[in-house]
Write a protein that holds these residues in place. Structure first.
Motif, PDB file in Angstrom:
ATOM      1  N   LEU A  54       0.828  -1.205   0.000  1.00 25.03           N
ATOM      2  CA  LEU A  54       0.000   0.000   0.000  1.00 25.03           C
ATOM      3  C   LEU A  54       0.865   1.259   0.000  1.00 25.03           C
ATOM      4  O   LEU A  54       1.925   1.301   0.637  1.00 25.03           O
ATOM      5  CB  LEU A  54      -0.923   0.021   1.213  1.00 25.03           C
ATOM      6  N   ALA A  55       0.385   2.268  -0.683  1.00 28.49           N
ATOM      7  CA  ALA A  55       1.061   3.562  -0.670  1.00 28.49           C
ATOM      8  C   ALA A  55       0.726   4.294   0.624  1.00 28.49           C
ATOM      9  O   ALA A  55      -0.364   4.130   1.178  1.00 28.49           O
ATOM     10  CB  ALA A  55       0.632   4.391  -1.874  1.00 28.49           C
ATOM     11  N   PRO A  56       1.639   5.102   1.146  1.00 26.98           N
ATOM     12  CA  PRO A  56       1.338   5.862   2.365  1.00 26.98           C
ATOM     13  C   PRO A  56       0.103   6.733   2.182  1.00 26.98           C
ATOM     14  O   PRO A  56      -0.062   7.407   1.166  1.00 26.98           O
ATOM     15  CB  PRO A  56       2.595   6.708   2.577  1.00 26.98           C
ATOM     16  N   GLY A  57      -0.762   6.718   3.177  1.00 25.28           N
ATOM     17  CA  GLY A  57      -1.976   7.516   3.121  1.00 25.28           C
ATOM     18  C   GLY A  57      -3.160   6.826   2.478  1.00 25.28           C
ATOM     19  O   GLY A  57      -4.231   7.433   2.360  1.00 25.28           O
ATOM     20  N   THR A  58      -3.007   5.557   2.057  1.00 26.52           N
ATOM     21  CA  THR A  58      -4.107   4.836   1.429  1.00 26.52           C
ATOM     22  C   THR A  58      -5.222   4.584   2.442  1.00 26.52           C
ATOM     23  O   THR A  58      -4.963   4.048   3.528  1.00 26.52           O
ATOM     24  CB  THR A  58      -3.630   3.495   0.860  1.00 26.52           C
ATOM     25  N   PRO A  59      -6.482   4.938   2.144  1.00 27.94           N
ATOM     26  CA  PRO A  59      -7.588   4.629   3.057  1.00 27.94           C
ATOM     27  C   PRO A  59      -7.786   3.124   3.157  1.00 27.94           C
ATOM     28  O   PRO A  59      -7.836   2.422   2.150  1.00 27.94           O
ATOM     29  CB  PRO A  59      -8.796   5.309   2.395  1.00 27.94           C
ATOM     30  N   VAL A  60      -7.885   2.622   4.373  1.00 29.19           N
ATOM     31  CA  VAL A  60      -8.110   1.190   4.588  1.00 29.19           C
ATOM     32  C   VAL A  60      -9.449   0.916   5.261  1.00 29.19           C
ATOM     33  O   VAL A  60      -9.982  -0.195   5.153  1.00 29.19           O
ATOM     34  CB  VAL A  60      -6.969   0.569   5.415  1.00 29.19           C
ATOM     35  N   ALA A  61     -10.011   1.895   5.947  1.00 24.59           N
ATOM     36  CA  ALA A  61     -11.296   1.675   6.613  1.00 24.59           C
ATOM     37  C   ALA A  61     -11.944   3.017   6.912  1.00 24.59           C
ATOM     38  O   ALA A  61     -11.278   4.062   6.975  1.00 24.59           O
ATOM     39  CB  ALA A  61     -11.119   0.879   7.904  1.00 24.59           C
ATOM     40  N   LEU A  62     -13.257   2.961   7.110  1.00 26.84           N
ATOM     41  CA  LEU A  62     -14.041   4.138   7.462  1.00 26.84           C
ATOM     42  C   LEU A  62     -14.694   3.895   8.812  1.00 26.84           C
ATOM     43  O   LEU A  62     -15.423   2.915   8.992  1.00 26.84           O
ATOM     44  CB  LEU A  62     -15.113   4.420   6.407  1.00 26.84           C
ATOM     45  N   LEU A  63     -14.420   4.769   9.771  1.00 25.36           N
ATOM     46  CA  LEU A  63     -15.061   4.717  11.081  1.00 25.36           C
ATOM     47  C   LEU A  63     -16.278   5.636  11.048  1.00 25.36           C
ATOM     48  O   LEU A  63     -16.159   6.810  10.670  1.00 25.36           O
ATOM     49  CB  LEU A  63     -14.103   5.162  12.185  1.00 25.36           C
ATOM     50  N   ARG A  64     -17.426   5.120  11.440  1.00 22.60           N
ATOM     51  CA  ARG A  64     -18.666   5.900  11.352  1.00 22.60           C
ATOM     52  C   ARG A  64     -19.412   5.823  12.684  1.00 22.60           C
ATOM     53  O   ARG A  64     -19.828   4.750  13.122  1.00 22.60           O
ATOM     54  CB  ARG A  64     -19.544   5.390  10.220  1.00 22.60           C
ATOM     55  N   LEU A  65     -19.568   6.963  13.320  1.00 23.53           N
ATOM     56  CA  LEU A  65     -20.371   7.090  14.532  1.00 23.53           C
ATOM     57  C   LEU A  65     -21.784   7.532  14.146  1.00 23.53           C
ATOM     58  O   LEU A  65     -21.957   8.478  13.373  1.00 23.53           O
ATOM     59  CB  LEU A  65     -19.759   8.108  15.485  1.00 23.53           C
ATOM     60  N   ARG A  66     -22.795   6.864  14.691  1.00 19.72           N
ATOM     61  CA  ARG A  66     -24.194   7.230  14.441  1.00 19.72           C
ATOM     62  C   ARG A  66     -24.827   7.649  15.764  1.00 19.72           C
ATOM     63  O   ARG A  66     -24.789   6.906  16.748  1.00 19.72           O
ATOM     64  CB  ARG A  66     -24.959   6.051  13.828  1.00 19.72           C
ATOM     65  N   ASP A  67     -25.406   8.885  15.766  1.00 13.89           N
ATOM     66  CA  ASP A  67     -25.995   9.375  17.007  1.00 13.89           C
ATOM     67  C   ASP A  67     -27.419   8.871  17.164  1.00 13.89           C
ATOM     68  O   ASP A  67     -27.941   8.114  16.323  1.00 13.89           O
ATOM     69  CB  ASP A  67     -25.919  10.899  17.074  1.00 13.89           C
ATOM     70  N   LEU A  68     -28.076   9.287  18.223  1.00 13.32           N
ATOM     71  CA  LEU A  68     -29.410   8.805  18.541  1.00 13.32           C
ATOM     72  C   LEU A  68     -30.442   9.282  17.528  1.00 13.32           C
ATOM     73  O   LEU A  68     -31.506   8.666  17.392  1.00 13.32           O
ATOM     74  CB  LEU A  68     -29.805   9.259  19.953  1.00 13.32           C
ATOM     75  N   ALA A  69     -30.152  10.361  16.805  1.00 11.05           N
ATOM     76  CA  ALA A  69     -31.084  10.883  15.797  1.00 11.05           C
ATOM     77  C   ALA A  69     -30.821  10.314  14.408  1.00 11.05           C
ATOM     78  O   ALA A  69     -31.501  10.694  13.450  1.00 11.05           O
ATOM     79  CB  ALA A  69     -31.002  12.411  15.761  1.00 11.05           C
ATOM     80  N   GLY A  70     -29.833   9.450  14.279  1.00 13.35           N
ATOM     81  CA  GLY A  70     -29.529   8.845  12.988  1.00 13.35           C
ATOM     82  C   GLY A  70     -28.476   9.574  12.179  1.00 13.35           C
ATOM     83  O   GLY A  70     -28.109   9.109  11.084  1.00 13.35           O
ATOM     84  N   ARG A  71     -27.968  10.684  12.678  1.00 11.05           N
ATOM     85  CA  ARG A  71     -26.913  11.401  11.964  1.00 11.05           C
ATOM     86  C   ARG A  71     -25.572  10.687  12.165  1.00 11.05           C
ATOM     87  O   ARG A  71     -25.359  10.027  13.192  1.00 11.05           O
ATOM     88  CB  ARG A  71     -26.821  12.841  12.460  1.00 11.05           C
ATOM     89  N   THR A  72     -24.688  10.843  11.181  1.00  6.29           N
ATOM     90  CA  THR A  72     -23.412  10.121  11.219  1.00  6.29           C
ATOM     91  C   THR A  72     -22.234  11.084  11.218  1.00  6.29           C
ATOM     92  O   THR A  72     -22.322  12.219  10.741  1.00  6.29           O
ATOM     93  CB  THR A  72     -23.284   9.174  10.012  1.00  6.29           C
ATOM     94  N   LEU A  73     -21.121  10.577  11.767  1.00  8.35           N
ATOM     95  CA  LEU A  73     -19.857  11.307  11.807  1.00  8.35           C
ATOM     96  C   LEU A  73     -18.778  10.332  11.386  1.00  8.35           C
ATOM     97  O   LEU A  73     -18.656   9.249  11.969  1.00  8.35           O
ATOM     98  CB  LEU A  73     -19.599  11.841  13.219  1.00  8.35           C
TER      99      LEU A  73
END
Length: 359
Positions: free
Chosen positions: A258-277
């Motif tokens: 892999l090249a440096p900086g390659t995305p390997v995963a996405l972390l997603r937080l979901r709040d009580l209202a369904g919005r994501t971060l």
């Protein structure tokens, strides 16, 4: 002649460390000659290139570790002052191979020059106890740090360096003077002086107040979650408490290409209202190849940040990495989801060794 030959060979092979070893040997053999010959030689060696394998940390900058860890050497025992001179010579001339651990020898030698009077030595004992306690706390889970001593000293508000060494030495002189004044009478010399006791309590309070609170683990110990092409998504419900940060301890398998900086995963937080971060986990920045130090992988230049945990795996050190995601605004979240990034090689595996949320 046979005994001197190894010294000459080392000097010819690498002049800087070789001459440094010779100067230190002279200081140990004839302490008084060190003042006339060895110390000027050490000053000259400061400007000699050490080679590619053991560059020093600024030469004489290493000397500041002596008063930083042993401020008692500011008032050395006169009969043992040559030990201190030799210790300073070793600290200034010996290359840091592989790291600052080589300063243990000059620190031990400098410790022999400390005065034995209890009233004067009390600040040194308080400082040593505070530094050892803070280092031990920061070297244990969940406060483990890569350089726990530096982290312990930074809790006092200043990074380890020349300025902090001067501050510590000045504080020692002040407390030692007060302690010597209070302990000048035999009936009080055996007691710990009050100023040193108050200083010790203040140091312990500063170290304790600077320790972060433990996080809430989301995985059982030593039961990692593997995210690969067959299982690209993993999700867990979060406790009903505000989250300030998410800490991920992970490693990559088959990720050397892999090249440096390659995305390997996405972390997603979901709040009580369904919005994501969301936050992206990247190779070489947040995680890296677990076998980055294996010779064949190291030659390939696998991207890897500084390791968080190392362990012996055959004939090399395996590595795990730690990444911390600071949430912009602390709030309650319902779940945390980890998704494998698209476009990755089929054989790439992301191992989540530990996962924590902090508040």
């Amino acid at each position: 002649a046979a005994a001197v030959l190894p010294f000459l060979v080392s000097i010819v092979w690498e002049p800087g460390p070789g001459l440094g070893a010779a100067a230190c040997g002279l200081a140990l053999w004839r302490p008084r000659a060190a003042a006339a010959v060895a110390v000027p030689l050490a000053a000259a060696l400061h400007w000699i290139h050490w080679g590619t394998e053991g560059a020093t940390d600024g030469g004489f900058r290493q000397l500041f570790w002596l008063p930083l860890l042993l401020p008692g050497i500011i008032l050395p025992d006169r009969e043992r002052s040559w030990n201190l001179l030799t210790a300073a010579l070793i600290a200034a001339t010996v290359p840091l191979i592989p790291d600052r651990a080589v300063l243990a020898a000059p620190l031990g030698l400098a410790a022999l020059s400390l005065r034995r009077e209890r009233a004067v030595l009390a600040p040194q004992r308080v400082w040593t106890a505070a530094v050892l306690t803070g280092t031990a706390l920061l070297a244990s889970y969940p406060w483990m740090r890569e350089v726990p001593l530096a982290e312990a000293l930074s809790l006092l508000g200043l990074p380890p360096g020349p300025f902090l060494a001067v501050v510590v030495a000045a504080a020692f002189l002040t407390l030692a003077a007060v302690g010597a004044w209070n302990g000048r009478r035999p009936e009080t010399a055996s007691r710990l002086p009050v100023p040193e006791a108050l200083a010790g309590m203040a140091l312990f309070a500063a170290l304790w107040a600077g320790l972060p609170s433990p996080g809430t683990p989301l995985l059982p110990p030593e039961m990692p979650v593997l995210i690969d092409a067959g299982r690209p998504v993993w999700e867990v419900d979060l406790p009903r408490e505000k989250v300030e940060s998410v800490v991920v301890e992970s490693s990559l398998g088959n990720g050397a290409g892999l090249a440096p900086g390659t995305p390997v995963a996405l972390l997603r937080l979901r709040d009580l209202a369904g919005r994501t971060l969301d936050r992206t986990l990247r190779a070489g920045e947040d995680t890296g190849e677990w076998a980055a130090q294996r010779p064949d992988v190291a030659q390939a230049g696998a991207p890897a940040p500084r390791p968080w945990v190392c362990w012996v795996a055959g004939d090399f050190f395996a590595q795990r990495y730690r990444s911390r995601w600071e949430v912009p605004r602390p709030e309650r979240f319902a779940s945390l989801r980890i998704e494998r990034a698209p476009g990755l090689p089929p054989g790439l595996v992301l191992a989540i060794h530990q996962l924590e949320v902090r508040r």
